[in-house]
Design a protein around this motif. Structure first.
Motif, short mmCIF file in Angstrom:
data_model
loop_
_atom_site.label_atom_id
_atom_site.label_comp_id
_atom_site.label_asym_id
_atom_site.label_seq_id
_atom_site.Cartn_x
_atom_site.Cartn_y
_atom_site.Cartn_z
N ALA A 90 0.83 -1.21 0.00
CA ALA A 90 0.00 0.00 0.00
C ALA A 90 0.86 1.26 0.00
O ALA A 90 0.57 2.23 -0.70
CB ALA A 90 -0.92 -0.01 1.21
N ASP A 91 1.94 1.23 0.79
CA ASP A 91 2.84 2.39 0.80
C ASP A 91 3.53 2.55 -0.55
O ASP A 91 3.79 3.67 -0.99
CB ASP A 91 3.88 2.22 1.92
CG ASP A 91 4.67 3.49 2.16
OD1 ASP A 91 4.05 4.56 2.33
OD2 ASP A 91 5.91 3.43 2.15
N GLY A 92 3.79 1.43 -1.20
CA GLY A 92 4.37 1.49 -2.54
C GLY A 92 3.43 2.15 -3.54
O GLY A 92 3.86 2.95 -4.39
N TYR A 93 2.14 1.85 -3.42
CA TYR A 93 1.15 2.51 -4.29
C TYR A 93 1.06 4.01 -3.99
O TYR A 93 0.87 4.82 -4.90
CB TYR A 93 -0.23 1.86 -4.12
CG TYR A 93 -0.39 0.57 -4.87
CD1 TYR A 93 -0.36 0.55 -6.26
CD2 TYR A 93 -0.59 -0.64 -4.20
CE1 TYR A 93 -0.51 -0.63 -6.97
CE2 TYR A 93 -0.73 -1.83 -4.90
CZ TYR A 93 -0.70 -1.82 -6.28
OH TYR A 93 -0.85 -3.00 -6.98
N ARG A 94 1.21 4.38 -2.72
CA ARG A 94 1.22 5.80 -2.37
C ARG A 94 2.40 6.50 -3.05
O ARG A 94 2.26 7.60 -3.62
CB ARG A 94 1.30 5.97 -0.85
CG ARG A 94 1.23 7.43 -0.38
CD ARG A 94 1.47 7.51 1.12
NE ARG A 94 2.82 7.08 1.47
CZ ARG A 94 3.88 7.89 1.45
NH1 ARG A 94 3.76 9.17 1.12
NH2 ARG A 94 5.08 7.41 1.78
N GLY A 95 3.57 5.85 -3.03
CA GLY A 95 4.73 6.41 -3.71
C GLY A 95 4.52 6.52 -5.20
O GLY A 95 4.94 7.50 -5.84
N TRP A 96 3.86 5.51 -5.77
CA TRP A 96 3.55 5.52 -7.20
C TRP A 96 2.60 6.69 -7.51
O TRP A 96 2.77 7.39 -8.52
CB TRP A 96 2.93 4.19 -7.59
CG TRP A 96 2.79 3.95 -9.06
CD1 TRP A 96 3.16 4.79 -10.08
CD2 TRP A 96 2.26 2.78 -9.68
NE1 TRP A 96 2.88 4.22 -11.30
CE2 TRP A 96 2.33 2.99 -11.09
CE3 TRP A 96 1.73 1.59 -9.21
CZ2 TRP A 96 1.87 2.05 -12.01
CZ3 TRP A 96 1.29 0.65 -10.12
CH2 TRP A 96 1.36 0.87 -11.51
N ALA A 97 1.63 6.91 -6.64
CA ALA A 97 0.68 8.02 -6.83
C ALA A 97 1.40 9.37 -6.77
O ALA A 97 1.09 10.29 -7.53
CB ALA A 97 -0.43 7.96 -5.78
N LEU A 98 2.38 9.49 -5.87
CA LEU A 98 3.16 10.72 -5.80
C LEU A 98 3.94 10.96 -7.09
O LEU A 98 4.06 12.10 -7.55
CB LEU A 98 4.11 10.67 -4.60
CG LEU A 98 3.47 10.79 -3.21
CD1 LEU A 98 4.48 10.51 -2.12
CD2 LEU A 98 2.86 12.18 -3.02
N ASP A 99 4.46 9.88 -7.67
CA ASP A 99 5.17 10.00 -8.94
C ASP A 99 4.22 10.45 -10.05
O ASP A 99 4.61 11.22 -10.95
CB ASP A 99 5.82 8.67 -9.33
CG ASP A 99 6.98 8.31 -8.42
OD1 ASP A 99 7.53 9.22 -7.77
OD2 ASP A 99 7.31 7.10 -8.34
N ALA A 117 -4.07 11.03 -15.25
CA ALA A 117 -3.15 9.95 -14.89
C ALA A 117 -3.85 8.97 -13.95
O ALA A 117 -4.82 9.31 -13.27
CB ALA A 117 -1.90 10.53 -14.23
N ARG A 118 -3.35 7.75 -13.92
CA ARG A 118 -3.93 6.72 -13.06
C ARG A 118 -2.85 5.82 -12.51
O ARG A 118 -1.82 5.57 -13.15
CB ARG A 118 -4.93 5.84 -13.84
CG ARG A 118 -6.27 6.47 -14.11
CD ARG A 118 -7.25 5.42 -14.62
NE ARG A 118 -7.50 4.40 -13.64
CZ ARG A 118 -8.37 4.53 -12.63
NH1 ARG A 118 -9.05 5.64 -12.48
NH2 ARG A 118 -8.56 3.54 -11.78
N VAL A 119 -3.10 5.33 -11.31
CA VAL A 119 -2.30 4.26 -10.72
C VAL A 119 -3.09 2.98 -10.92
O VAL A 119 -4.28 2.91 -10.57
CB VAL A 119 -2.06 4.51 -9.22
CG1 VAL A 119 -1.39 3.30 -8.58
CG2 VAL A 119 -1.22 5.76 -9.02
N ASN A 120 -2.47 1.98 -11.50
CA ASN A 120 -3.16 0.71 -11.79
C ASN A 120 -2.71 -0.38 -10.82
O ASN A 120 -1.52 -0.47 -10.49
CB ASN A 120 -2.87 0.26 -13.23
CG ASN A 120 -3.44 1.23 -14.25
OD1 ASN A 120 -4.59 1.64 -14.15
ND2 ASN A 120 -2.63 1.62 -15.22
N GLN A 121 -3.66 -1.17 -10.40
CA GLN A 121 -3.36 -2.25 -9.46
C GLN A 121 -2.65 -3.39 -10.16
O GLN A 121 -2.99 -3.78 -11.28
CB GLN A 121 -4.64 -2.78 -8.82
CG GLN A 121 -4.40 -3.86 -7.76
CD GLN A 121 -5.69 -4.41 -7.19
OE1 GLN A 121 -6.72 -4.41 -7.87
NE2 GLN A 121 -5.67 -4.87 -5.95
N VAL A 122 -1.63 -3.91 -9.51
CA VAL A 122 -0.98 -5.14 -9.94
C VAL A 122 -1.60 -6.26 -9.11
O VAL A 122 -1.48 -6.25 -7.88
CB VAL A 122 0.55 -5.08 -9.73
CG1 VAL A 122 1.19 -6.42 -10.13
CG2 VAL A 122 1.15 -3.94 -10.52
#
Length: 270
Positions: free
Chosen positions: A51-60, A162-167
């Motif tokens: 989840a924290d990794g997705y937060r970092g991805w969202a910041l990018d 932009a979007r963050v996509n779930q793996v």
């Protein structure tokens, strides 16, 4: 087409089939299952780390402007995960205790090959897999909701598309390989391009399916062997004759290559 269905759904998993493998190669196939017993996917620290990794991805993706809101979304998600594990703590503990007993029985060589014993082990494995699937699917849904929150926040604050996509957390390397091999080989067979290679690729997959349900093993599902063997032989025939050379893009490539080679040979002769 089988490959396109797997690509579109995005949730293909070979775990159930591989866990149920029969015969001399059963342990090899079980070993191919991603996170066989869920020790990673039921680890709260790993779940929160994702989840924290997705937060970092969202910041990018969206920049630092919505950073505080992303952190609040992460906190809400972590609280949801804590609550879920607290609610299911007794059942999850029971699952891992039963799993330990199950593994000890599986490794007991005294009863290997005894039909009744094997049947009871299979029933227990299905029960354990059913429990595991429920929890991991729930957690994957929570994660998807959290990622939707990140996207909603990021898009509303930055007015970005932009979007963050779930793996998919329940898919392993084998699932992805099977999905894309079948999809790519299927497209190549339709186009008649690199037909031999594509036919051998799918035939190799079908061979693995048949080996996973060894015909002479107790409890093997012979329907896999019967209908997959017909397709297997057909694909070997396609590979042997190189069907694309007669109708398909291979025909165009073959003719172009032949003309090029014949022209080069005639020039050398002159």
């Amino acid at each position: 087409m089988e490959g396109s269905k797997k690509v579109q759904s995005g949730d293909f998993s070979s775990a159930g089939f591989l866990r149920n493998a029969k015969g001399p190669f059963a342990e090899n196939f079980r070993g191919m299952v991603f996170d066989l017993y869920g020790t990673q996917r039921l680890d709260k620290n790993l779940i929160k780390g994702r989840a924290d990794g997705y937060r970092g991805w969202a910041l990018d993706k969206f920049g630092d402007e919505p950073a505080n809101q992303f952190q609040k979304a992460l906190s809400r998600y972590n609280s949801r995960i804590d609550y879920y594990f607290d609610e299911n703590a007794e059942d999850i503990e029971k699952y891992f205790n039963e799993l330990q007993v199950y593994e000890e029985k599986r490794q007991d060589q005294r009863y290997r090959g005894v039909a009744h014993y094997e049947d009871r082990l299979e029933e227990k494995d299905k029960e354990l897999y059913g429990n595991l699937s429920k929890w991991t699917n729930d957690i994957a849904k929570f994660e998807a909701d959290y990622i939707d929150d990140l996207n909603t926040i990021g898009q509303s604050v930055t007015q970005s598309d932009a979007r963050v996509n779930q793996v998919n957390p329940n898919q392993g390397p084998v699932d992805l390989i099977v999905t894309w091999v079948l999809f790519i080989c299927g497209i190549l067979l339709i186009l008649g391009l690199f037909t031999r290679l594509a036919a051998l690729g799918v035939a190799g997959f079908l061979l693995q399916v048949m080996l996973a349900q060894w015909p002479f093993a107790h409890g093997a599902d012979l329907t896999y062997v019967y209908y997959q063997s017909v397709e297997f032989v057909s694909l070997l025939l396609i590979a042997a004759i190189g069907a694309g050379r007669f109708a398909g893009l291979d025909y165009i490539l073959w003719n172009s290559f032949s003309k090029c080679c014949s022209r080069g040979a005639s020039n050398k002769g002159e």
